[in-house]
Motif scaffolding. Structure first.
Motif, PDB file in Angstrom:
ATOM      1  N   HIS A   6      -8.504  25.036   6.971  1.00  0.00           N
ATOM      2  CA  HIS A   6      -7.648  25.390   5.098  1.00  0.00           C
ATOM      3  C   HIS A   6      -6.386  24.396   5.729  1.00  0.00           C
ATOM      4  O   HIS A   6      -6.003  23.731   6.145  1.00  0.00           O
ATOM      5  CB  HIS A   6      -7.230  26.367   5.443  1.00  0.00           C
ATOM      6  N   PRO A   7      -6.763  23.439   4.203  1.00  0.00           N
ATOM      7  CA  PRO A   7      -5.534  22.604   3.526  1.00  0.00           C
ATOM      8  C   PRO A   7      -4.164  22.762   3.982  1.00  0.00           C
ATOM      9  O   PRO A   7      -2.999  21.843   3.929  1.00  0.00           O
ATOM     10  CB  PRO A   7      -5.679  22.787   2.551  1.00  0.00           C
ATOM     11  N   GLU A   8      -3.802  23.926   3.773  1.00  0.00           N
ATOM     12  CA  GLU A   8      -2.307  24.403   4.334  1.00  0.00           C
ATOM     13  C   GLU A   8      -2.507  25.178   5.886  1.00  0.00           C
ATOM     14  O   GLU A   8      -1.331  24.597   6.940  1.00  0.00           O
ATOM     15  CB  GLU A   8      -1.831  25.536   4.111  1.00  0.00           C
ATOM     16  N   ILE A   9      -3.283  24.226   6.836  1.00  0.00           N
ATOM     17  CA  ILE A   9      -3.152  25.096   8.090  1.00  0.00           C
ATOM     18  C   ILE A   9      -3.321  23.745   8.857  1.00  0.00           C
ATOM     19  O   ILE A   9      -2.819  23.620   9.805  1.00  0.00           O
ATOM     20  CB  ILE A   9      -4.437  26.078   8.117  1.00  0.00           C
ATOM     21  N   SER A  10      -4.599  23.045   8.840  1.00  0.00           N
ATOM     22  CA  SER A  10      -5.349  22.041   9.384  1.00  0.00           C
ATOM     23  C   SER A  10      -4.633  20.845   9.550  1.00  0.00           C
ATOM     24  O   SER A  10      -3.664  19.833  11.297  1.00  0.00           O
ATOM     25  CB  SER A  10      -6.455  21.027   8.410  1.00  0.00           C
ATOM     26  N   PRO A  11      -3.125  20.414   8.442  1.00  0.00           N
ATOM     27  CA  PRO A  11      -1.757  19.533   8.880  1.00  0.00           C
ATOM     28  C   PRO A  11      -1.108  19.205  10.421  1.00  0.00           C
ATOM     29  O   PRO A  11      -0.574  19.185  11.002  1.00  0.00           O
ATOM     30  CB  PRO A  11      -1.123  19.040   7.823  1.00  0.00           C
ATOM     31  N   TYR A  12      -0.900  20.532  10.703  1.00  0.00           N
ATOM     32  CA  TYR A  12      -0.128  21.487  11.839  1.00  0.00           C
ATOM     33  C   TYR A  12      -1.141  21.400  12.920  1.00  0.00           C
ATOM     34  O   TYR A  12      -0.577  21.394  13.969  1.00  0.00           O
ATOM     35  CB  TYR A  12       0.144  22.588  11.415  1.00  0.00           C
TER      36      TYR A  12
ATOM     37  N   TRP B 280      -5.582  36.036  21.082  1.00  0.00           N
ATOM     38  CA  TRP B 280      -5.985  37.185  19.958  1.00  0.00           C
ATOM     39  C   TRP B 280      -6.946  37.142  18.643  1.00  0.00           C
ATOM     40  O   TRP B 280      -6.083  35.627  18.729  1.00  0.00           O
ATOM     41  CB  TRP B 280      -5.099  38.729  20.301  1.00  0.00           C
ATOM     42  N   ALA B 281      -7.857  37.939  18.472  1.00  0.00           N
ATOM     43  CA  ALA B 281      -7.517  37.430  16.970  1.00  0.00           C
ATOM     44  C   ALA B 281      -6.747  38.282  15.988  1.00  0.00           C
ATOM     45  O   ALA B 281      -6.773  39.494  16.714  1.00  0.00           O
ATOM     46  CB  ALA B 281      -9.137  37.640  16.507  1.00  0.00           C
ATOM     47  N   ILE B 282      -6.117  37.867  14.774  1.00  0.00           N
ATOM     48  CA  ILE B 282      -5.707  38.417  13.940  1.00  0.00           C
ATOM     49  C   ILE B 282      -6.399  39.261  12.912  1.00  0.00           C
ATOM     50  O   ILE B 282      -7.056  37.882  12.850  1.00  0.00           O
ATOM     51  CB  ILE B 282      -4.703  37.798  13.929  1.00  0.00           C
ATOM     52  N   CYS B 283      -6.857  40.535  12.766  1.00  0.00           N
ATOM     53  CA  CYS B 283      -7.363  40.849  11.508  1.00  0.00           C
ATOM     54  C   CYS B 283      -7.017  41.947  10.350  1.00  0.00           C
ATOM     55  O   CYS B 283      -6.557  42.118  11.108  1.00  0.00           O
ATOM     56  CB  CYS B 283      -9.328  41.464  12.672  1.00  0.00           C
ATOM     57  N   ASP B 284      -8.312  41.382   9.737  1.00  0.00           N
ATOM     58  CA  ASP B 284      -7.464  42.255   8.682  1.00  0.00           C
ATOM     59  C   ASP B 284      -8.537  44.138   8.949  1.00  0.00           C
ATOM     60  O   ASP B 284      -8.587  44.607   9.869  1.00  0.00           O
ATOM     61  CB  ASP B 284      -7.774  41.919   7.777  1.00  0.00           C
ATOM     62  N   PRO B 285      -7.604  44.963   7.934  1.00  0.00           N
ATOM     63  CA  PRO B 285      -8.150  45.834   8.428  1.00  0.00           C
ATOM     64  C   PRO B 285     -10.297  46.287   8.361  1.00  0.00           C
ATOM     65  O   PRO B 285     -10.501  47.547   9.381  1.00  0.00           O
ATOM     66  CB  PRO B 285      -8.292  46.277   7.224  1.00  0.00           C
TER      67      PRO B 285
ATOM     68  N   PHE C 147      -0.300  29.557  17.826  1.00  0.00           N
ATOM     69  CA  PHE C 147      -0.569  30.463  17.010  1.00  0.00           C
ATOM     70  C   PHE C 147      -0.724  30.308  15.123  1.00  0.00           C
ATOM     71  O   PHE C 147      -0.369  29.279  15.051  1.00  0.00           O
ATOM     72  CB  PHE C 147       0.223  32.059  15.876  1.00  0.00           C
ATOM     73  N   GLU C 148      -1.467  30.692  14.369  1.00  0.00           N
ATOM     74  CA  GLU C 148      -1.769  30.290  13.267  1.00  0.00           C
ATOM     75  C   GLU C 148      -2.220  31.777  12.783  1.00  0.00           C
ATOM     76  O   GLU C 148      -2.900  32.424  12.255  1.00  0.00           O
ATOM     77  CB  GLU C 148      -2.663  29.844  12.920  1.00  0.00           C
ATOM     78  N   LEU C 149      -1.752  31.487  10.824  1.00  0.00           N
ATOM     79  CA  LEU C 149      -2.472  32.694  10.115  1.00  0.00           C
ATOM     80  C   LEU C 149      -2.923  32.144   8.277  1.00  0.00           C
ATOM     81  O   LEU C 149      -2.315  31.035   8.587  1.00  0.00           O
ATOM     82  CB  LEU C 149      -1.238  33.875  10.232  1.00  0.00           C
ATOM     83  N   HIS C 150      -3.757  32.244   8.224  1.00  0.00           N
ATOM     84  CA  HIS C 150      -4.328  31.833   7.166  1.00  0.00           C
ATOM     85  C   HIS C 150      -3.512  32.254   5.794  1.00  0.00           C
ATOM     86  O   HIS C 150      -2.522  33.426   5.859  1.00  0.00           O
ATOM     87  CB  HIS C 150      -5.453  32.676   6.841  1.00  0.00           C
ATOM     88  N   PRO C 151      -2.897  31.361   4.701  1.00  0.00           N
ATOM     89  CA  PRO C 151      -2.186  31.525   4.163  1.00  0.00           C
ATOM     90  C   PRO C 151      -2.217  32.386   2.702  1.00  0.00           C
ATOM     91  O   PRO C 151      -1.365  33.084   2.706  1.00  0.00           O
ATOM     92  CB  PRO C 151      -1.947  29.886   3.186  1.00  0.00           C
ATOM     93  N   ARG C 152      -3.293  33.191   3.024  1.00  0.00           N
ATOM     94  CA  ARG C 152      -3.349  33.665   2.409  1.00  0.00           C
ATOM     95  C   ARG C 152      -2.392  35.093   2.851  1.00  0.00           C
ATOM     96  O   ARG C 152      -2.199  36.378   1.761  1.00  0.00           O
ATOM     97  CB  ARG C 152      -4.582  34.666   1.955  1.00  0.00           C
ATOM     98  N   PHE C 153      -2.454  35.061   3.205  1.00  0.00           N
ATOM     99  CA  PHE C 153      -2.087  36.755   4.460  1.00  0.00           C
ATOM    100  C   PHE C 153      -0.573  36.445   4.991  1.00  0.00           C
ATOM    101  O   PHE C 153      -0.037  37.375   5.245  1.00  0.00           O
ATOM    102  CB  PHE C 153      -2.269  37.268   5.629  1.00  0.00           C
ATOM    103  N   GLN C 154       0.150  35.275   4.954  1.00  0.00           N
ATOM    104  CA  GLN C 154       0.978  35.170   5.287  1.00  0.00           C
ATOM    105  C   GLN C 154       2.589  35.259   4.335  1.00  0.00           C
ATOM    106  O   GLN C 154       1.863  35.525   2.560  1.00  0.00           O
ATOM    107  CB  GLN C 154       1.391  32.927   4.734  1.00  0.00           C
ATOM    108  N   GLY C 155       3.430  35.890   5.200  1.00  0.00           N
ATOM    109  CA  GLY C 155       4.865  36.536   3.637  1.00  0.00           C
ATOM    110  C   GLY C 155       4.633  38.073   4.007  1.00  0.00           C
ATOM    111  O   GLY C 155       5.258  38.861   3.341  1.00  0.00           O
ATOM    112  N   GLN C 156       3.602  38.686   4.612  1.00  0.00           N
ATOM    113  CA  GLN C 156       3.646  39.543   5.235  1.00  0.00           C
ATOM    114  C   GLN C 156       4.071  40.466   5.790  1.00  0.00           C
ATOM    115  O   GLN C 156       4.219  42.353   6.616  1.00  0.00           O
ATOM    116  CB  GLN C 156       2.208  40.349   4.837  1.00  0.00           C
ATOM    117  N   GLY C 157       4.535  39.384   6.822  1.00  0.00           N
ATOM    118  CA  GLY C 157       5.536  40.358   8.647  1.00  0.00           C
ATOM    119  C   GLY C 157       4.461  40.815   9.587  1.00  0.00           C
ATOM    120  O   GLY C 157       4.732  40.730  10.290  1.00  0.00           O
TER     121      GLY C 157
END
Length: 182
Positions: A32-38, A70-75, A99-109
């Protein structure tokens, strides 16, 4: 050692062990363009087969008692992020967390909840003396989540790691057994 499922919140987001079926989602996450730079280019998957190898390496950490991931997963059980210990020093009883988290799910804790659980697992179950995190000095979101979880910034390691072919400054964070006993 294996990792089990852990529910993160009432919505059903959860942690679980990696599956080979996560390979496409992992490929998309890390590229993902917001993850790959890291993500160091050396471990950035070039295709889904690279993602399968990445998952297999993470799963081998369990069987060798060298870490846990671990995999962090949606419901629905779809991978939206990853977190865990990708290196271990048995001599020093120290784990390194990543760790890394898809940007669509960031900011939700979700990452804060994930790292709190994983850190507690490392300190209490694995009996780590220290868990450390190394992050690029410009990766402010990672530094904020580490601080929320209770990690302390120890300083900047100048030109500590080669990152995409360049010597790069790295911020060092840690949490220890003493931090959770206070």
């Amino acid at each position: 050692m294996t990792v089990g499922k852990h529910i993160l919140n009432k919505q059903g987001f959860h942690l679980r062990a990696f599956n080979i079926t996560d390979s496409e989602a992992l490929f998309e996450l890390l590229n993902h363009p917001e993850i790959s730079p890291y993500v160091p280019i050396e471990i950035l998957p070039k295709n889904v087969f690279d993602s399968i190898r990445h998952i297999q390496k993470r799963k081998q950490l369990y069987s060798r008692n060298e870490g846990a991931y671990w995999a962090i997963c949606d419901p629905h059980g779809s991978l939206i992020g990853t977190a865990g210990f990708d290196s271990w020093s048995s001599i020093n009883n120290r784990y390194e967390i990543a760790f890394e988290l898809h940007p669509r799910f960031q900011g939700q804790g979700l990452m804060t909840l994930s790292l709190k659980y994983i850190t507690e697992f490392g300190l209490k179950t694995l009996k780590a003396t220290r868990i450390q995190a190394l992050t690029l000095t410009h990766n402010h979101p990672s530094m904020r989540v580490l601080t929320r979880v209770g990690f302390q910034k120890e300083g900047v390691l100048r030109k500590y790691r080669m990152f995409n072919g360049k010597p790069t400054d790295i911020a060092m964070f840690s949490i220890t057994q003493n931090d959770i006993q206070q």
